[in-house]
Enzyme design. Structure first.
Site, PDB file in Angstrom:
ATOM      1  N   ASP A  62     -13.123   4.958   1.948  1.00 49.46           N
ATOM      2  CA  ASP A  62     -13.770   4.717   0.290  1.00 49.46           C
ATOM      3  C   ASP A  62     -15.182   3.679   1.348  1.00 49.46           C
ATOM      4  OD1 ASP A  62     -12.285   2.820   1.589  1.00 49.46           O
ATOM      5  OD2 ASP A  62     -11.205   2.649  -0.075  1.00 49.46           O
TER       6      ASP A  62
ATOM      7  N   ASN B 100      -2.388  -4.548  -7.307  1.00 48.74           N
ATOM      8  CA  ASN B 100      -2.262  -3.446  -8.859  1.00 48.74           C
ATOM      9  C   ASN B 100      -1.987  -2.153  -9.213  1.00 48.74           C
ATOM     10  OD1 ASN B 100      -4.731  -2.518  -8.197  1.00 48.74           O
ATOM     11  ND2 ASN B 100      -6.105  -2.763  -9.474  1.00 48.74           N
TER      12      ASN B 100
ATOM     13  N   HIS C  39      -3.802   0.156  -6.456  1.00 43.72           N
ATOM     14  CA  HIS C  39      -4.927   0.784  -6.236  1.00 43.72           C
ATOM     15  C   HIS C  39      -4.139   1.563  -5.095  1.00 43.72           C
ATOM     16  CE1 HIS C  39      -7.386  -2.241  -4.811  1.00 43.72           C
ATOM     17  NE2 HIS C  39      -7.585  -2.159  -3.925  1.00 43.72           N
TER      18      HIS C  39
ATOM     19  N   GLU D  68      -8.136   2.813  -9.376  1.00 44.15           N
ATOM     20  CA  GLU D  68      -7.807   1.769  -9.915  1.00 44.15           C
ATOM     21  C   GLU D  68      -6.933   2.263 -11.419  1.00 44.15           C
ATOM     22  OE1 GLU D  68      -8.441  -1.544  -8.884  1.00 44.15           O
ATOM     23  OE2 GLU D  68     -10.504  -1.917  -8.500  1.00 44.15           O
TER      24      GLU D  68
END
Ligand code: F6R
Length: 242
Positions: free
Chosen positions: A67, A136, A138, A143
């Protein structure tokens, strides 16, 4: 899925570096999928140490990063490109022409995503994909949501991710609001996956990812469906049990 408990962060970093080194020795021109963030810093430092001792040769390795922030130039100290150069590329004998990240400054985001997927395909796919995991759940910047994204795409970052990443920026306002990320489909196509998770603050989400239902609400839970995943987590990260 192999779950390997490391004593602490140092042990985790050495174990992960061992797996990357083994991959590079077994296939000197392997395609490594790489990650940034605090989880792999120790692993990169360990690889650099072994490289300096002459134990591992990266000259033929190809890399694709997971990313990159949208809107940041490579030279920006917070870009993932900058991170990779600082922690790894500039410290080993990797050919920089064989390293790839999404271009944060691409004018047309859709075209950039298509380019990145085509590039990964043209390299023959990823042999070993390294992943960290967000609080979370991810992976990359995939996400929690209502479905698993397939290919590389541009995402709006969630408030919790902006909050977690603001420590690297002068203020929360400076944290980019969008990022390019390989999709879950791209990640799942990797031949092997190595996940590293450290710290008690990730214990609950790691438990959900490893033992909970497979759901896009916990993106990392999809890894339960991959045939060749190794998770290296320290005692603290595994402290929530099964
Ligand atoms: C980084 C990435 C992210 C991180 C995750 C965990 O390239 O893709 O998914 O792996 O946010 O970050 P750290 O390791 O900083 O806790």
């Amino acid at each position: 899925m192999v779950i390997c408990e490391a004593k602490d962060y140092k042990d985790l970093s050495r174990k992960a570096a061992n797996i990357i080194s083994a991959q590079v020795i077994m296939k000197p021109d392997a395609v490594l999928g790489l990650a940034t963030g605090s989880s792999p810093e120790g692993m990169y430092a360990q690889l650099v140490e072994w490289y300096n001792k002459g134990d591992v040769d990266f000259s033929r390795i190809r890399t694709v990063n997971l990313d990159e922030y949208r809107g940041l130039a490579k030279e920006n100290e917070q870009s993932y490109d900058y991170f990779m150069h600082k922690h790894f590329f500039d410290k080993v004998n990797i050919d920089v022409n064989n390293t790839n990240l999404p271009n944060g400054l691409a004018e047309d985001p859709e075209e950039e995503c298509r380019r990145y997927d085509a590039l990964i395909e043209s390299l023959g796919g990823v042999d070993l994909q390294l992943l960290g995991m967000g609080h979370n759940g991810h992976i990359g910047f995939n996400e929690p949501g209502d479905f698993f994204d397939k290919g590389t795409h541009c995402v709006d970052l969630q408030p919790s991710t902006i909050e977690a990443n603001k420590r690297f920026f002068e203020s929360e306002d400076d944290v980019p609001k969008q990022a390019y990320t390989m999709g879950i489909g791209t990640i799942m196509k990797a031949k092997k996956i190595l996940v590293i998770v450290s710290g008690a603050d990730k214990a609950e989400i790691l438990k959900k990812a490893l033992y909970g239902p497979v759901t896009p609400k916990v993106p990392a839970s999809i890894l339960q469906m991959h045939p060749d995943v190794t998770v290296i987590a320290d005692k603290a990260a595994l402290s929530a049990g099964e």
